[in-house]
Design a protein around this motif. Structure first.
Motif, PDB file in Angstrom:
ATOM      1  N   ILE A 198     -28.131  -3.961  61.090  1.00 11.61           N
ATOM      2  CA  ILE A 198     -28.558  -4.644  60.257  1.00 11.61           C
ATOM      3  C   ILE A 198     -29.047  -3.974  58.839  1.00 11.61           C
ATOM      4  O   ILE A 198     -28.897  -4.229  57.855  1.00 11.61           O
ATOM      5  N   LEU A 258     -32.681 -13.925  65.817  1.00 10.71           N
ATOM      6  CA  LEU A 258     -32.918 -13.647  64.438  1.00 10.71           C
ATOM      7  C   LEU A 258     -33.315 -14.785  63.483  1.00 10.71           C
ATOM      8  O   LEU A 258     -32.660 -15.823  63.406  1.00 10.71           O
ATOM      9  N   LEU A 287     -31.255 -18.082  62.361  1.00 12.52           N
ATOM     10  CA  LEU A 287     -30.127 -17.701  61.290  1.00 12.52           C
ATOM     11  C   LEU A 287     -29.027 -17.307  62.207  1.00 12.52           C
ATOM     12  O   LEU A 287     -27.902 -17.603  61.809  1.00 12.52           O
ATOM     13  N   SER A 288     -29.242 -16.615  63.146  1.00 16.86           N
ATOM     14  CA  SER A 288     -28.176 -15.893  64.093  1.00 16.86           C
ATOM     15  C   SER A 288     -28.502 -15.465  65.399  1.00 16.86           C
ATOM     16  O   SER A 288     -29.644 -15.159  65.703  1.00 16.86           O
ATOM     17  N   HIS A 330     -27.512  -4.706  55.153  1.00 21.24           N
ATOM     18  CA  HIS A 330     -28.543  -5.422  54.410  1.00 21.24           C
ATOM     19  C   HIS A 330     -29.637  -4.715  53.608  1.00 21.24           C
ATOM     20  O   HIS A 330     -30.345  -5.292  52.670  1.00 21.24           O
ATOM     21  N   LEU A 360     -37.091 -11.077  58.173  1.00 21.34           N
ATOM     22  CA  LEU A 360     -36.410 -11.209  59.377  1.00 21.34           C
ATOM     23  C   LEU A 360     -37.061 -11.048  60.547  1.00 21.34           C
ATOM     24  O   LEU A 360     -37.260  -9.654  60.813  1.00 21.34           O
ATOM     25  N   LYS A 364     -21.853 -11.162  67.170  1.00 20.44           N
ATOM     26  CA  LYS A 364     -22.799 -12.112  66.444  1.00 20.44           C
ATOM     27  C   LYS A 364     -22.331 -13.428  67.251  1.00 20.44           C
ATOM     28  O   LYS A 364     -21.215 -13.636  67.511  1.00 20.44           O
ATOM     29  N   LEU A 392     -28.219 -12.408  56.233  1.00 20.92           N
ATOM     30  CA  LEU A 392     -29.470 -12.551  57.101  1.00 20.92           C
ATOM     31  C   LEU A 392     -30.623 -12.680  56.186  1.00 20.92           C
ATOM     32  O   LEU A 392     -31.856 -12.717  56.525  1.00 20.92           O
TER      33      LEU A 392
END
Length: 603
Positions: free
Chosen positions: A45, A178, A199-200, A49, A167, A209, A216
């Motif tokens: 992540i 998440l 979100l996921s 991101h 997050l 995923k 995200l």
């Protein structure tokens, strides 16, 4: 028999101990595997991101040091960010005093809401704190109800820091959930976080995923606020920014509530300070109303884009016009005037000498007649009689050329000084202001520009200055007395001068003693409204709407200007009448002296 029983018991104990050891090893191995999977998700992540080349801070509550070690090992191996570590069980020796950039991303390893409160208190205590950073909150323990825990963590961060890009990762079985949140989703909730949005999901065992494959960290800044109320503190009710605020609020669907209940006798400085305090204490979200951009305030509140620029300028009396009679004396210096007088007498003597040594008419054999003729030539009129000899003609012709040149210069300057006689010395520096003996004063908030200065002129300025407020009163005092000076905002003073008479009595001192000021609005730290208002501000400034509004306000108070031209009146020619009166007076006095002299001679 007893031996057999004892042997069996001992064997069972060994078996139990062995099984316990195997169970402990399996648990530690499973936990270690869980930590490695979780660290791998965190690293993935972060790499996808988080902003590169900006500092990444990893915060730990101390309950998951094994996970912290693995995460730090993975992040250091990547070598994409400068890293910092914060732990609640360690002592911070000193806050960061020098920095070049705010923290760009945060990874918070926490055990729950109780731990994260302490962690947030510690990381926000640094000047490197950035509320616009991206936050990844990872719960180090498995949870049976991940949604509820994520909601509590999101509320905790939002209420304490107004952090928006958060997050939350909660581990359940082998799946990492998440969550994030979106404020201002309806007119009922407004700024309250009511739900945690999934979100996921991430299967840590297969490293895949599950579900949404979008970003995200989506854009969470609302384009409209569903009519939610925003409290705005203003120093007074007549601020010029109300029109802009109303238009922006209408565009963003915001209900504005102004807070302006302040005593009438409160100074402008105290009004602004009170407005800022209300935002700092959470009573309002924004303060606006001609407030300058100041570093100390910008450290505790978020300033907006500057929508207007002005400056603090010294205003002094304009130099008075010089008397026209005095201006005439400035055409030539005293030495030139003295030379002209000497030359008049010298030429008269030369003409008298030449006339007496030649066959010249009796007109030039008298010294009084020679003085009269020389003065006549100087005034541009003819002599009483033409000279007959060549030497005398040559002298008189040379004197005529000399007078023509002197008269041409004199008349040029004479006409110029009649139109503009010039001005007395204008005050241009603080030294000249001090030496002039004028009284001066300004508001207390301007003391900051001089009170800590090491210059002697500034110390003397502070020792002699008076308290003067409001600025309009100070400027009116300049107009009324022509013996006062003040330091004030150029924008407000120019607007005031456009509404009063004799505004040409007030002048600015210079640009070197002026202090440029940017006018901004201040928002609470991490305010979600800042980006929306800045976007509207930038659009208005770039389109020239702010400049248009200022010009419209100024033009509404200024009457139609007339063309600049100059008209000669009798007052401009007063010097000629004064000289005529002087001449007649001298003639009358001479006449009386002649009469008296004649009577005494006859007697």
């Amino acid at each position: 028999m007893l031996f057999i029983i004892h042997f069996i018991a001992v064997g069972n104990m060994k078996t139990v101990f062995t099984l316990a050891v195997f169970a402990l090893v399996e648990t530690l191995s499973r936990e270690r595997t869980h930590q490695r999977h979780l660290a791998l998700c965190i690293t993935t992540i972060a790499r996808r991101h988080f902003d590169l080349d900006r500092t990444l801070l990893v915060s730990s509550s101390g309950s998951g040091d094994g996970l912290l070690d693995i995460v730090m090992e993975n992040l250091q191996n990547i070598e994409l960010w400068p890293l910092r570590v914060s732990r609640t069980d360690s002592v911070t020796l000193a806050p960061y005093e020098k920095h070049h950039d705010k923290i760009g991303s945060y990874v918070i390893l926490t055990g729950g809401p109780e731990d994260i409160e302490k962690q947030v208190d510690k990381i926000t205590d640094s000047v490197l704190w950035g509320d616009e950073a991206r936050f990844l909150v990872v719960v180090t323990k498995c949870e049976a109800i991940p949604h509820l825990l994520a909601l509590n963590l999101l509320r905790e961060l939002w209420d304490n820091t107004k952090a928006l890009n958060v997050l939350v990762a909660v581990y359940e079985n082998s799946v990492l959930h998440l969550y994030t949140s979106f404020p201002y989703q309806s007119d009922k909730s407004c700024e309250i976080i009511t739900d945690a949005v999934l979100l996921s999901k991430w299967d840590t065992q297969s490293d895949t995923k599950l579900g949404n494959n979008g970003t995200l960290f989506p854009d969470k800044y609302p384009r409209h606020f569903h009519g939610c109320r925003i409290d705005i503190s203003i120093p007074h009710s007549k601020i010029a920014e109300k029109t802009y605020i109303s238009e922006t609020a209408k565009r963003l669907n915001i209900t504005v509530n102004y807070i302006s209940g302040r005593p009438n006798d409160m100074s402008l400085y105290d009004r602004i300070r009170s407005s800022i305090s209300e935002v700092l204490l959470g009573s309002s979200e924004i303060t606006v109303g001609g407030i300058p951009l100041i570093k100390d305030i910008a450290d505790i509140l978020d300033p907006s884009f500057s929508y207007h620029e002005t400056k603090y300028t010294w205003y002094v009396p304009c130099a008075r016009p010089l008397p026209r009679l005095y201006s005439i004396s400035r055409i030539f210096s005293a030495s030139v005037w003295a030379v002209v007088v000497v030359v008049i007498f010298a030429v008269s003597v030369i003409i008298w000498c030449l006339a007496n040594r030649s066959l010249e008419t009796s007109t030039y054999t008298s010294i009084s007649n020679d003085l009269y003729n020389v003065w006549a030539i100087a005034m541009g009129v003819c002599v009483t009689e033409m000279p007959r000899t060549c030497p005398l003609r040559l002298i008189i012709f040379s004197w005529m050329c000399y007078c023509f040149a002197i008269n041409a210069v004199f008349q040029t300057f004479f006409t110029s000084y009649l139109v503009d006689p010039g001005y007395d010395k204008q005050i241009r520096t603080l030294e000249e202001l001090i030496d002039s003996g004028l009284k001066f004063g300004f508001r207390p908030e301007f003391d900051v520009y001089y009170q800590n200065s090491n210059y002697e002129i500034h110390k003397e300025l502070m020792s002699r200055k008076e308290h003067c407020d409001p600025p309009s009163f100070c400027v009116q005092r300049i107009i009324d007395t022509r013996g006062y000076a003040t330091l004030a905002e150029s924008y407000s003073i120019e607007n005031y001068l456009n509404t009063v008479n004799n505004s040409n009595y007030v002048c600015t001192m210079n640009d070197l003693e002026a202090y440029p000021v940017k006018i901004v609005a201040y928002f609470s730290k991490g305010s979600i409204f800042l980006r929306a208002f800045n976007k509207a501000l930038v659009s208005s400034v770039e389109a020239g709407l702010a400049t248009k509004a200022v010009k419209k306000k100024v033009s509404s108070t200024v009457s139609n200007a007339v063309d600049n031209f100059f008209v000669f009146t009798v007052s401009h020619l007063s010097i000629a009448f004064y000289l005529l009166l002087l001449g007649h007076s001298v003639s009358i006095v001479s006449f009386f002296f002649e009469v008296i002299y004649k009577k005494r001679a006859e007697s």
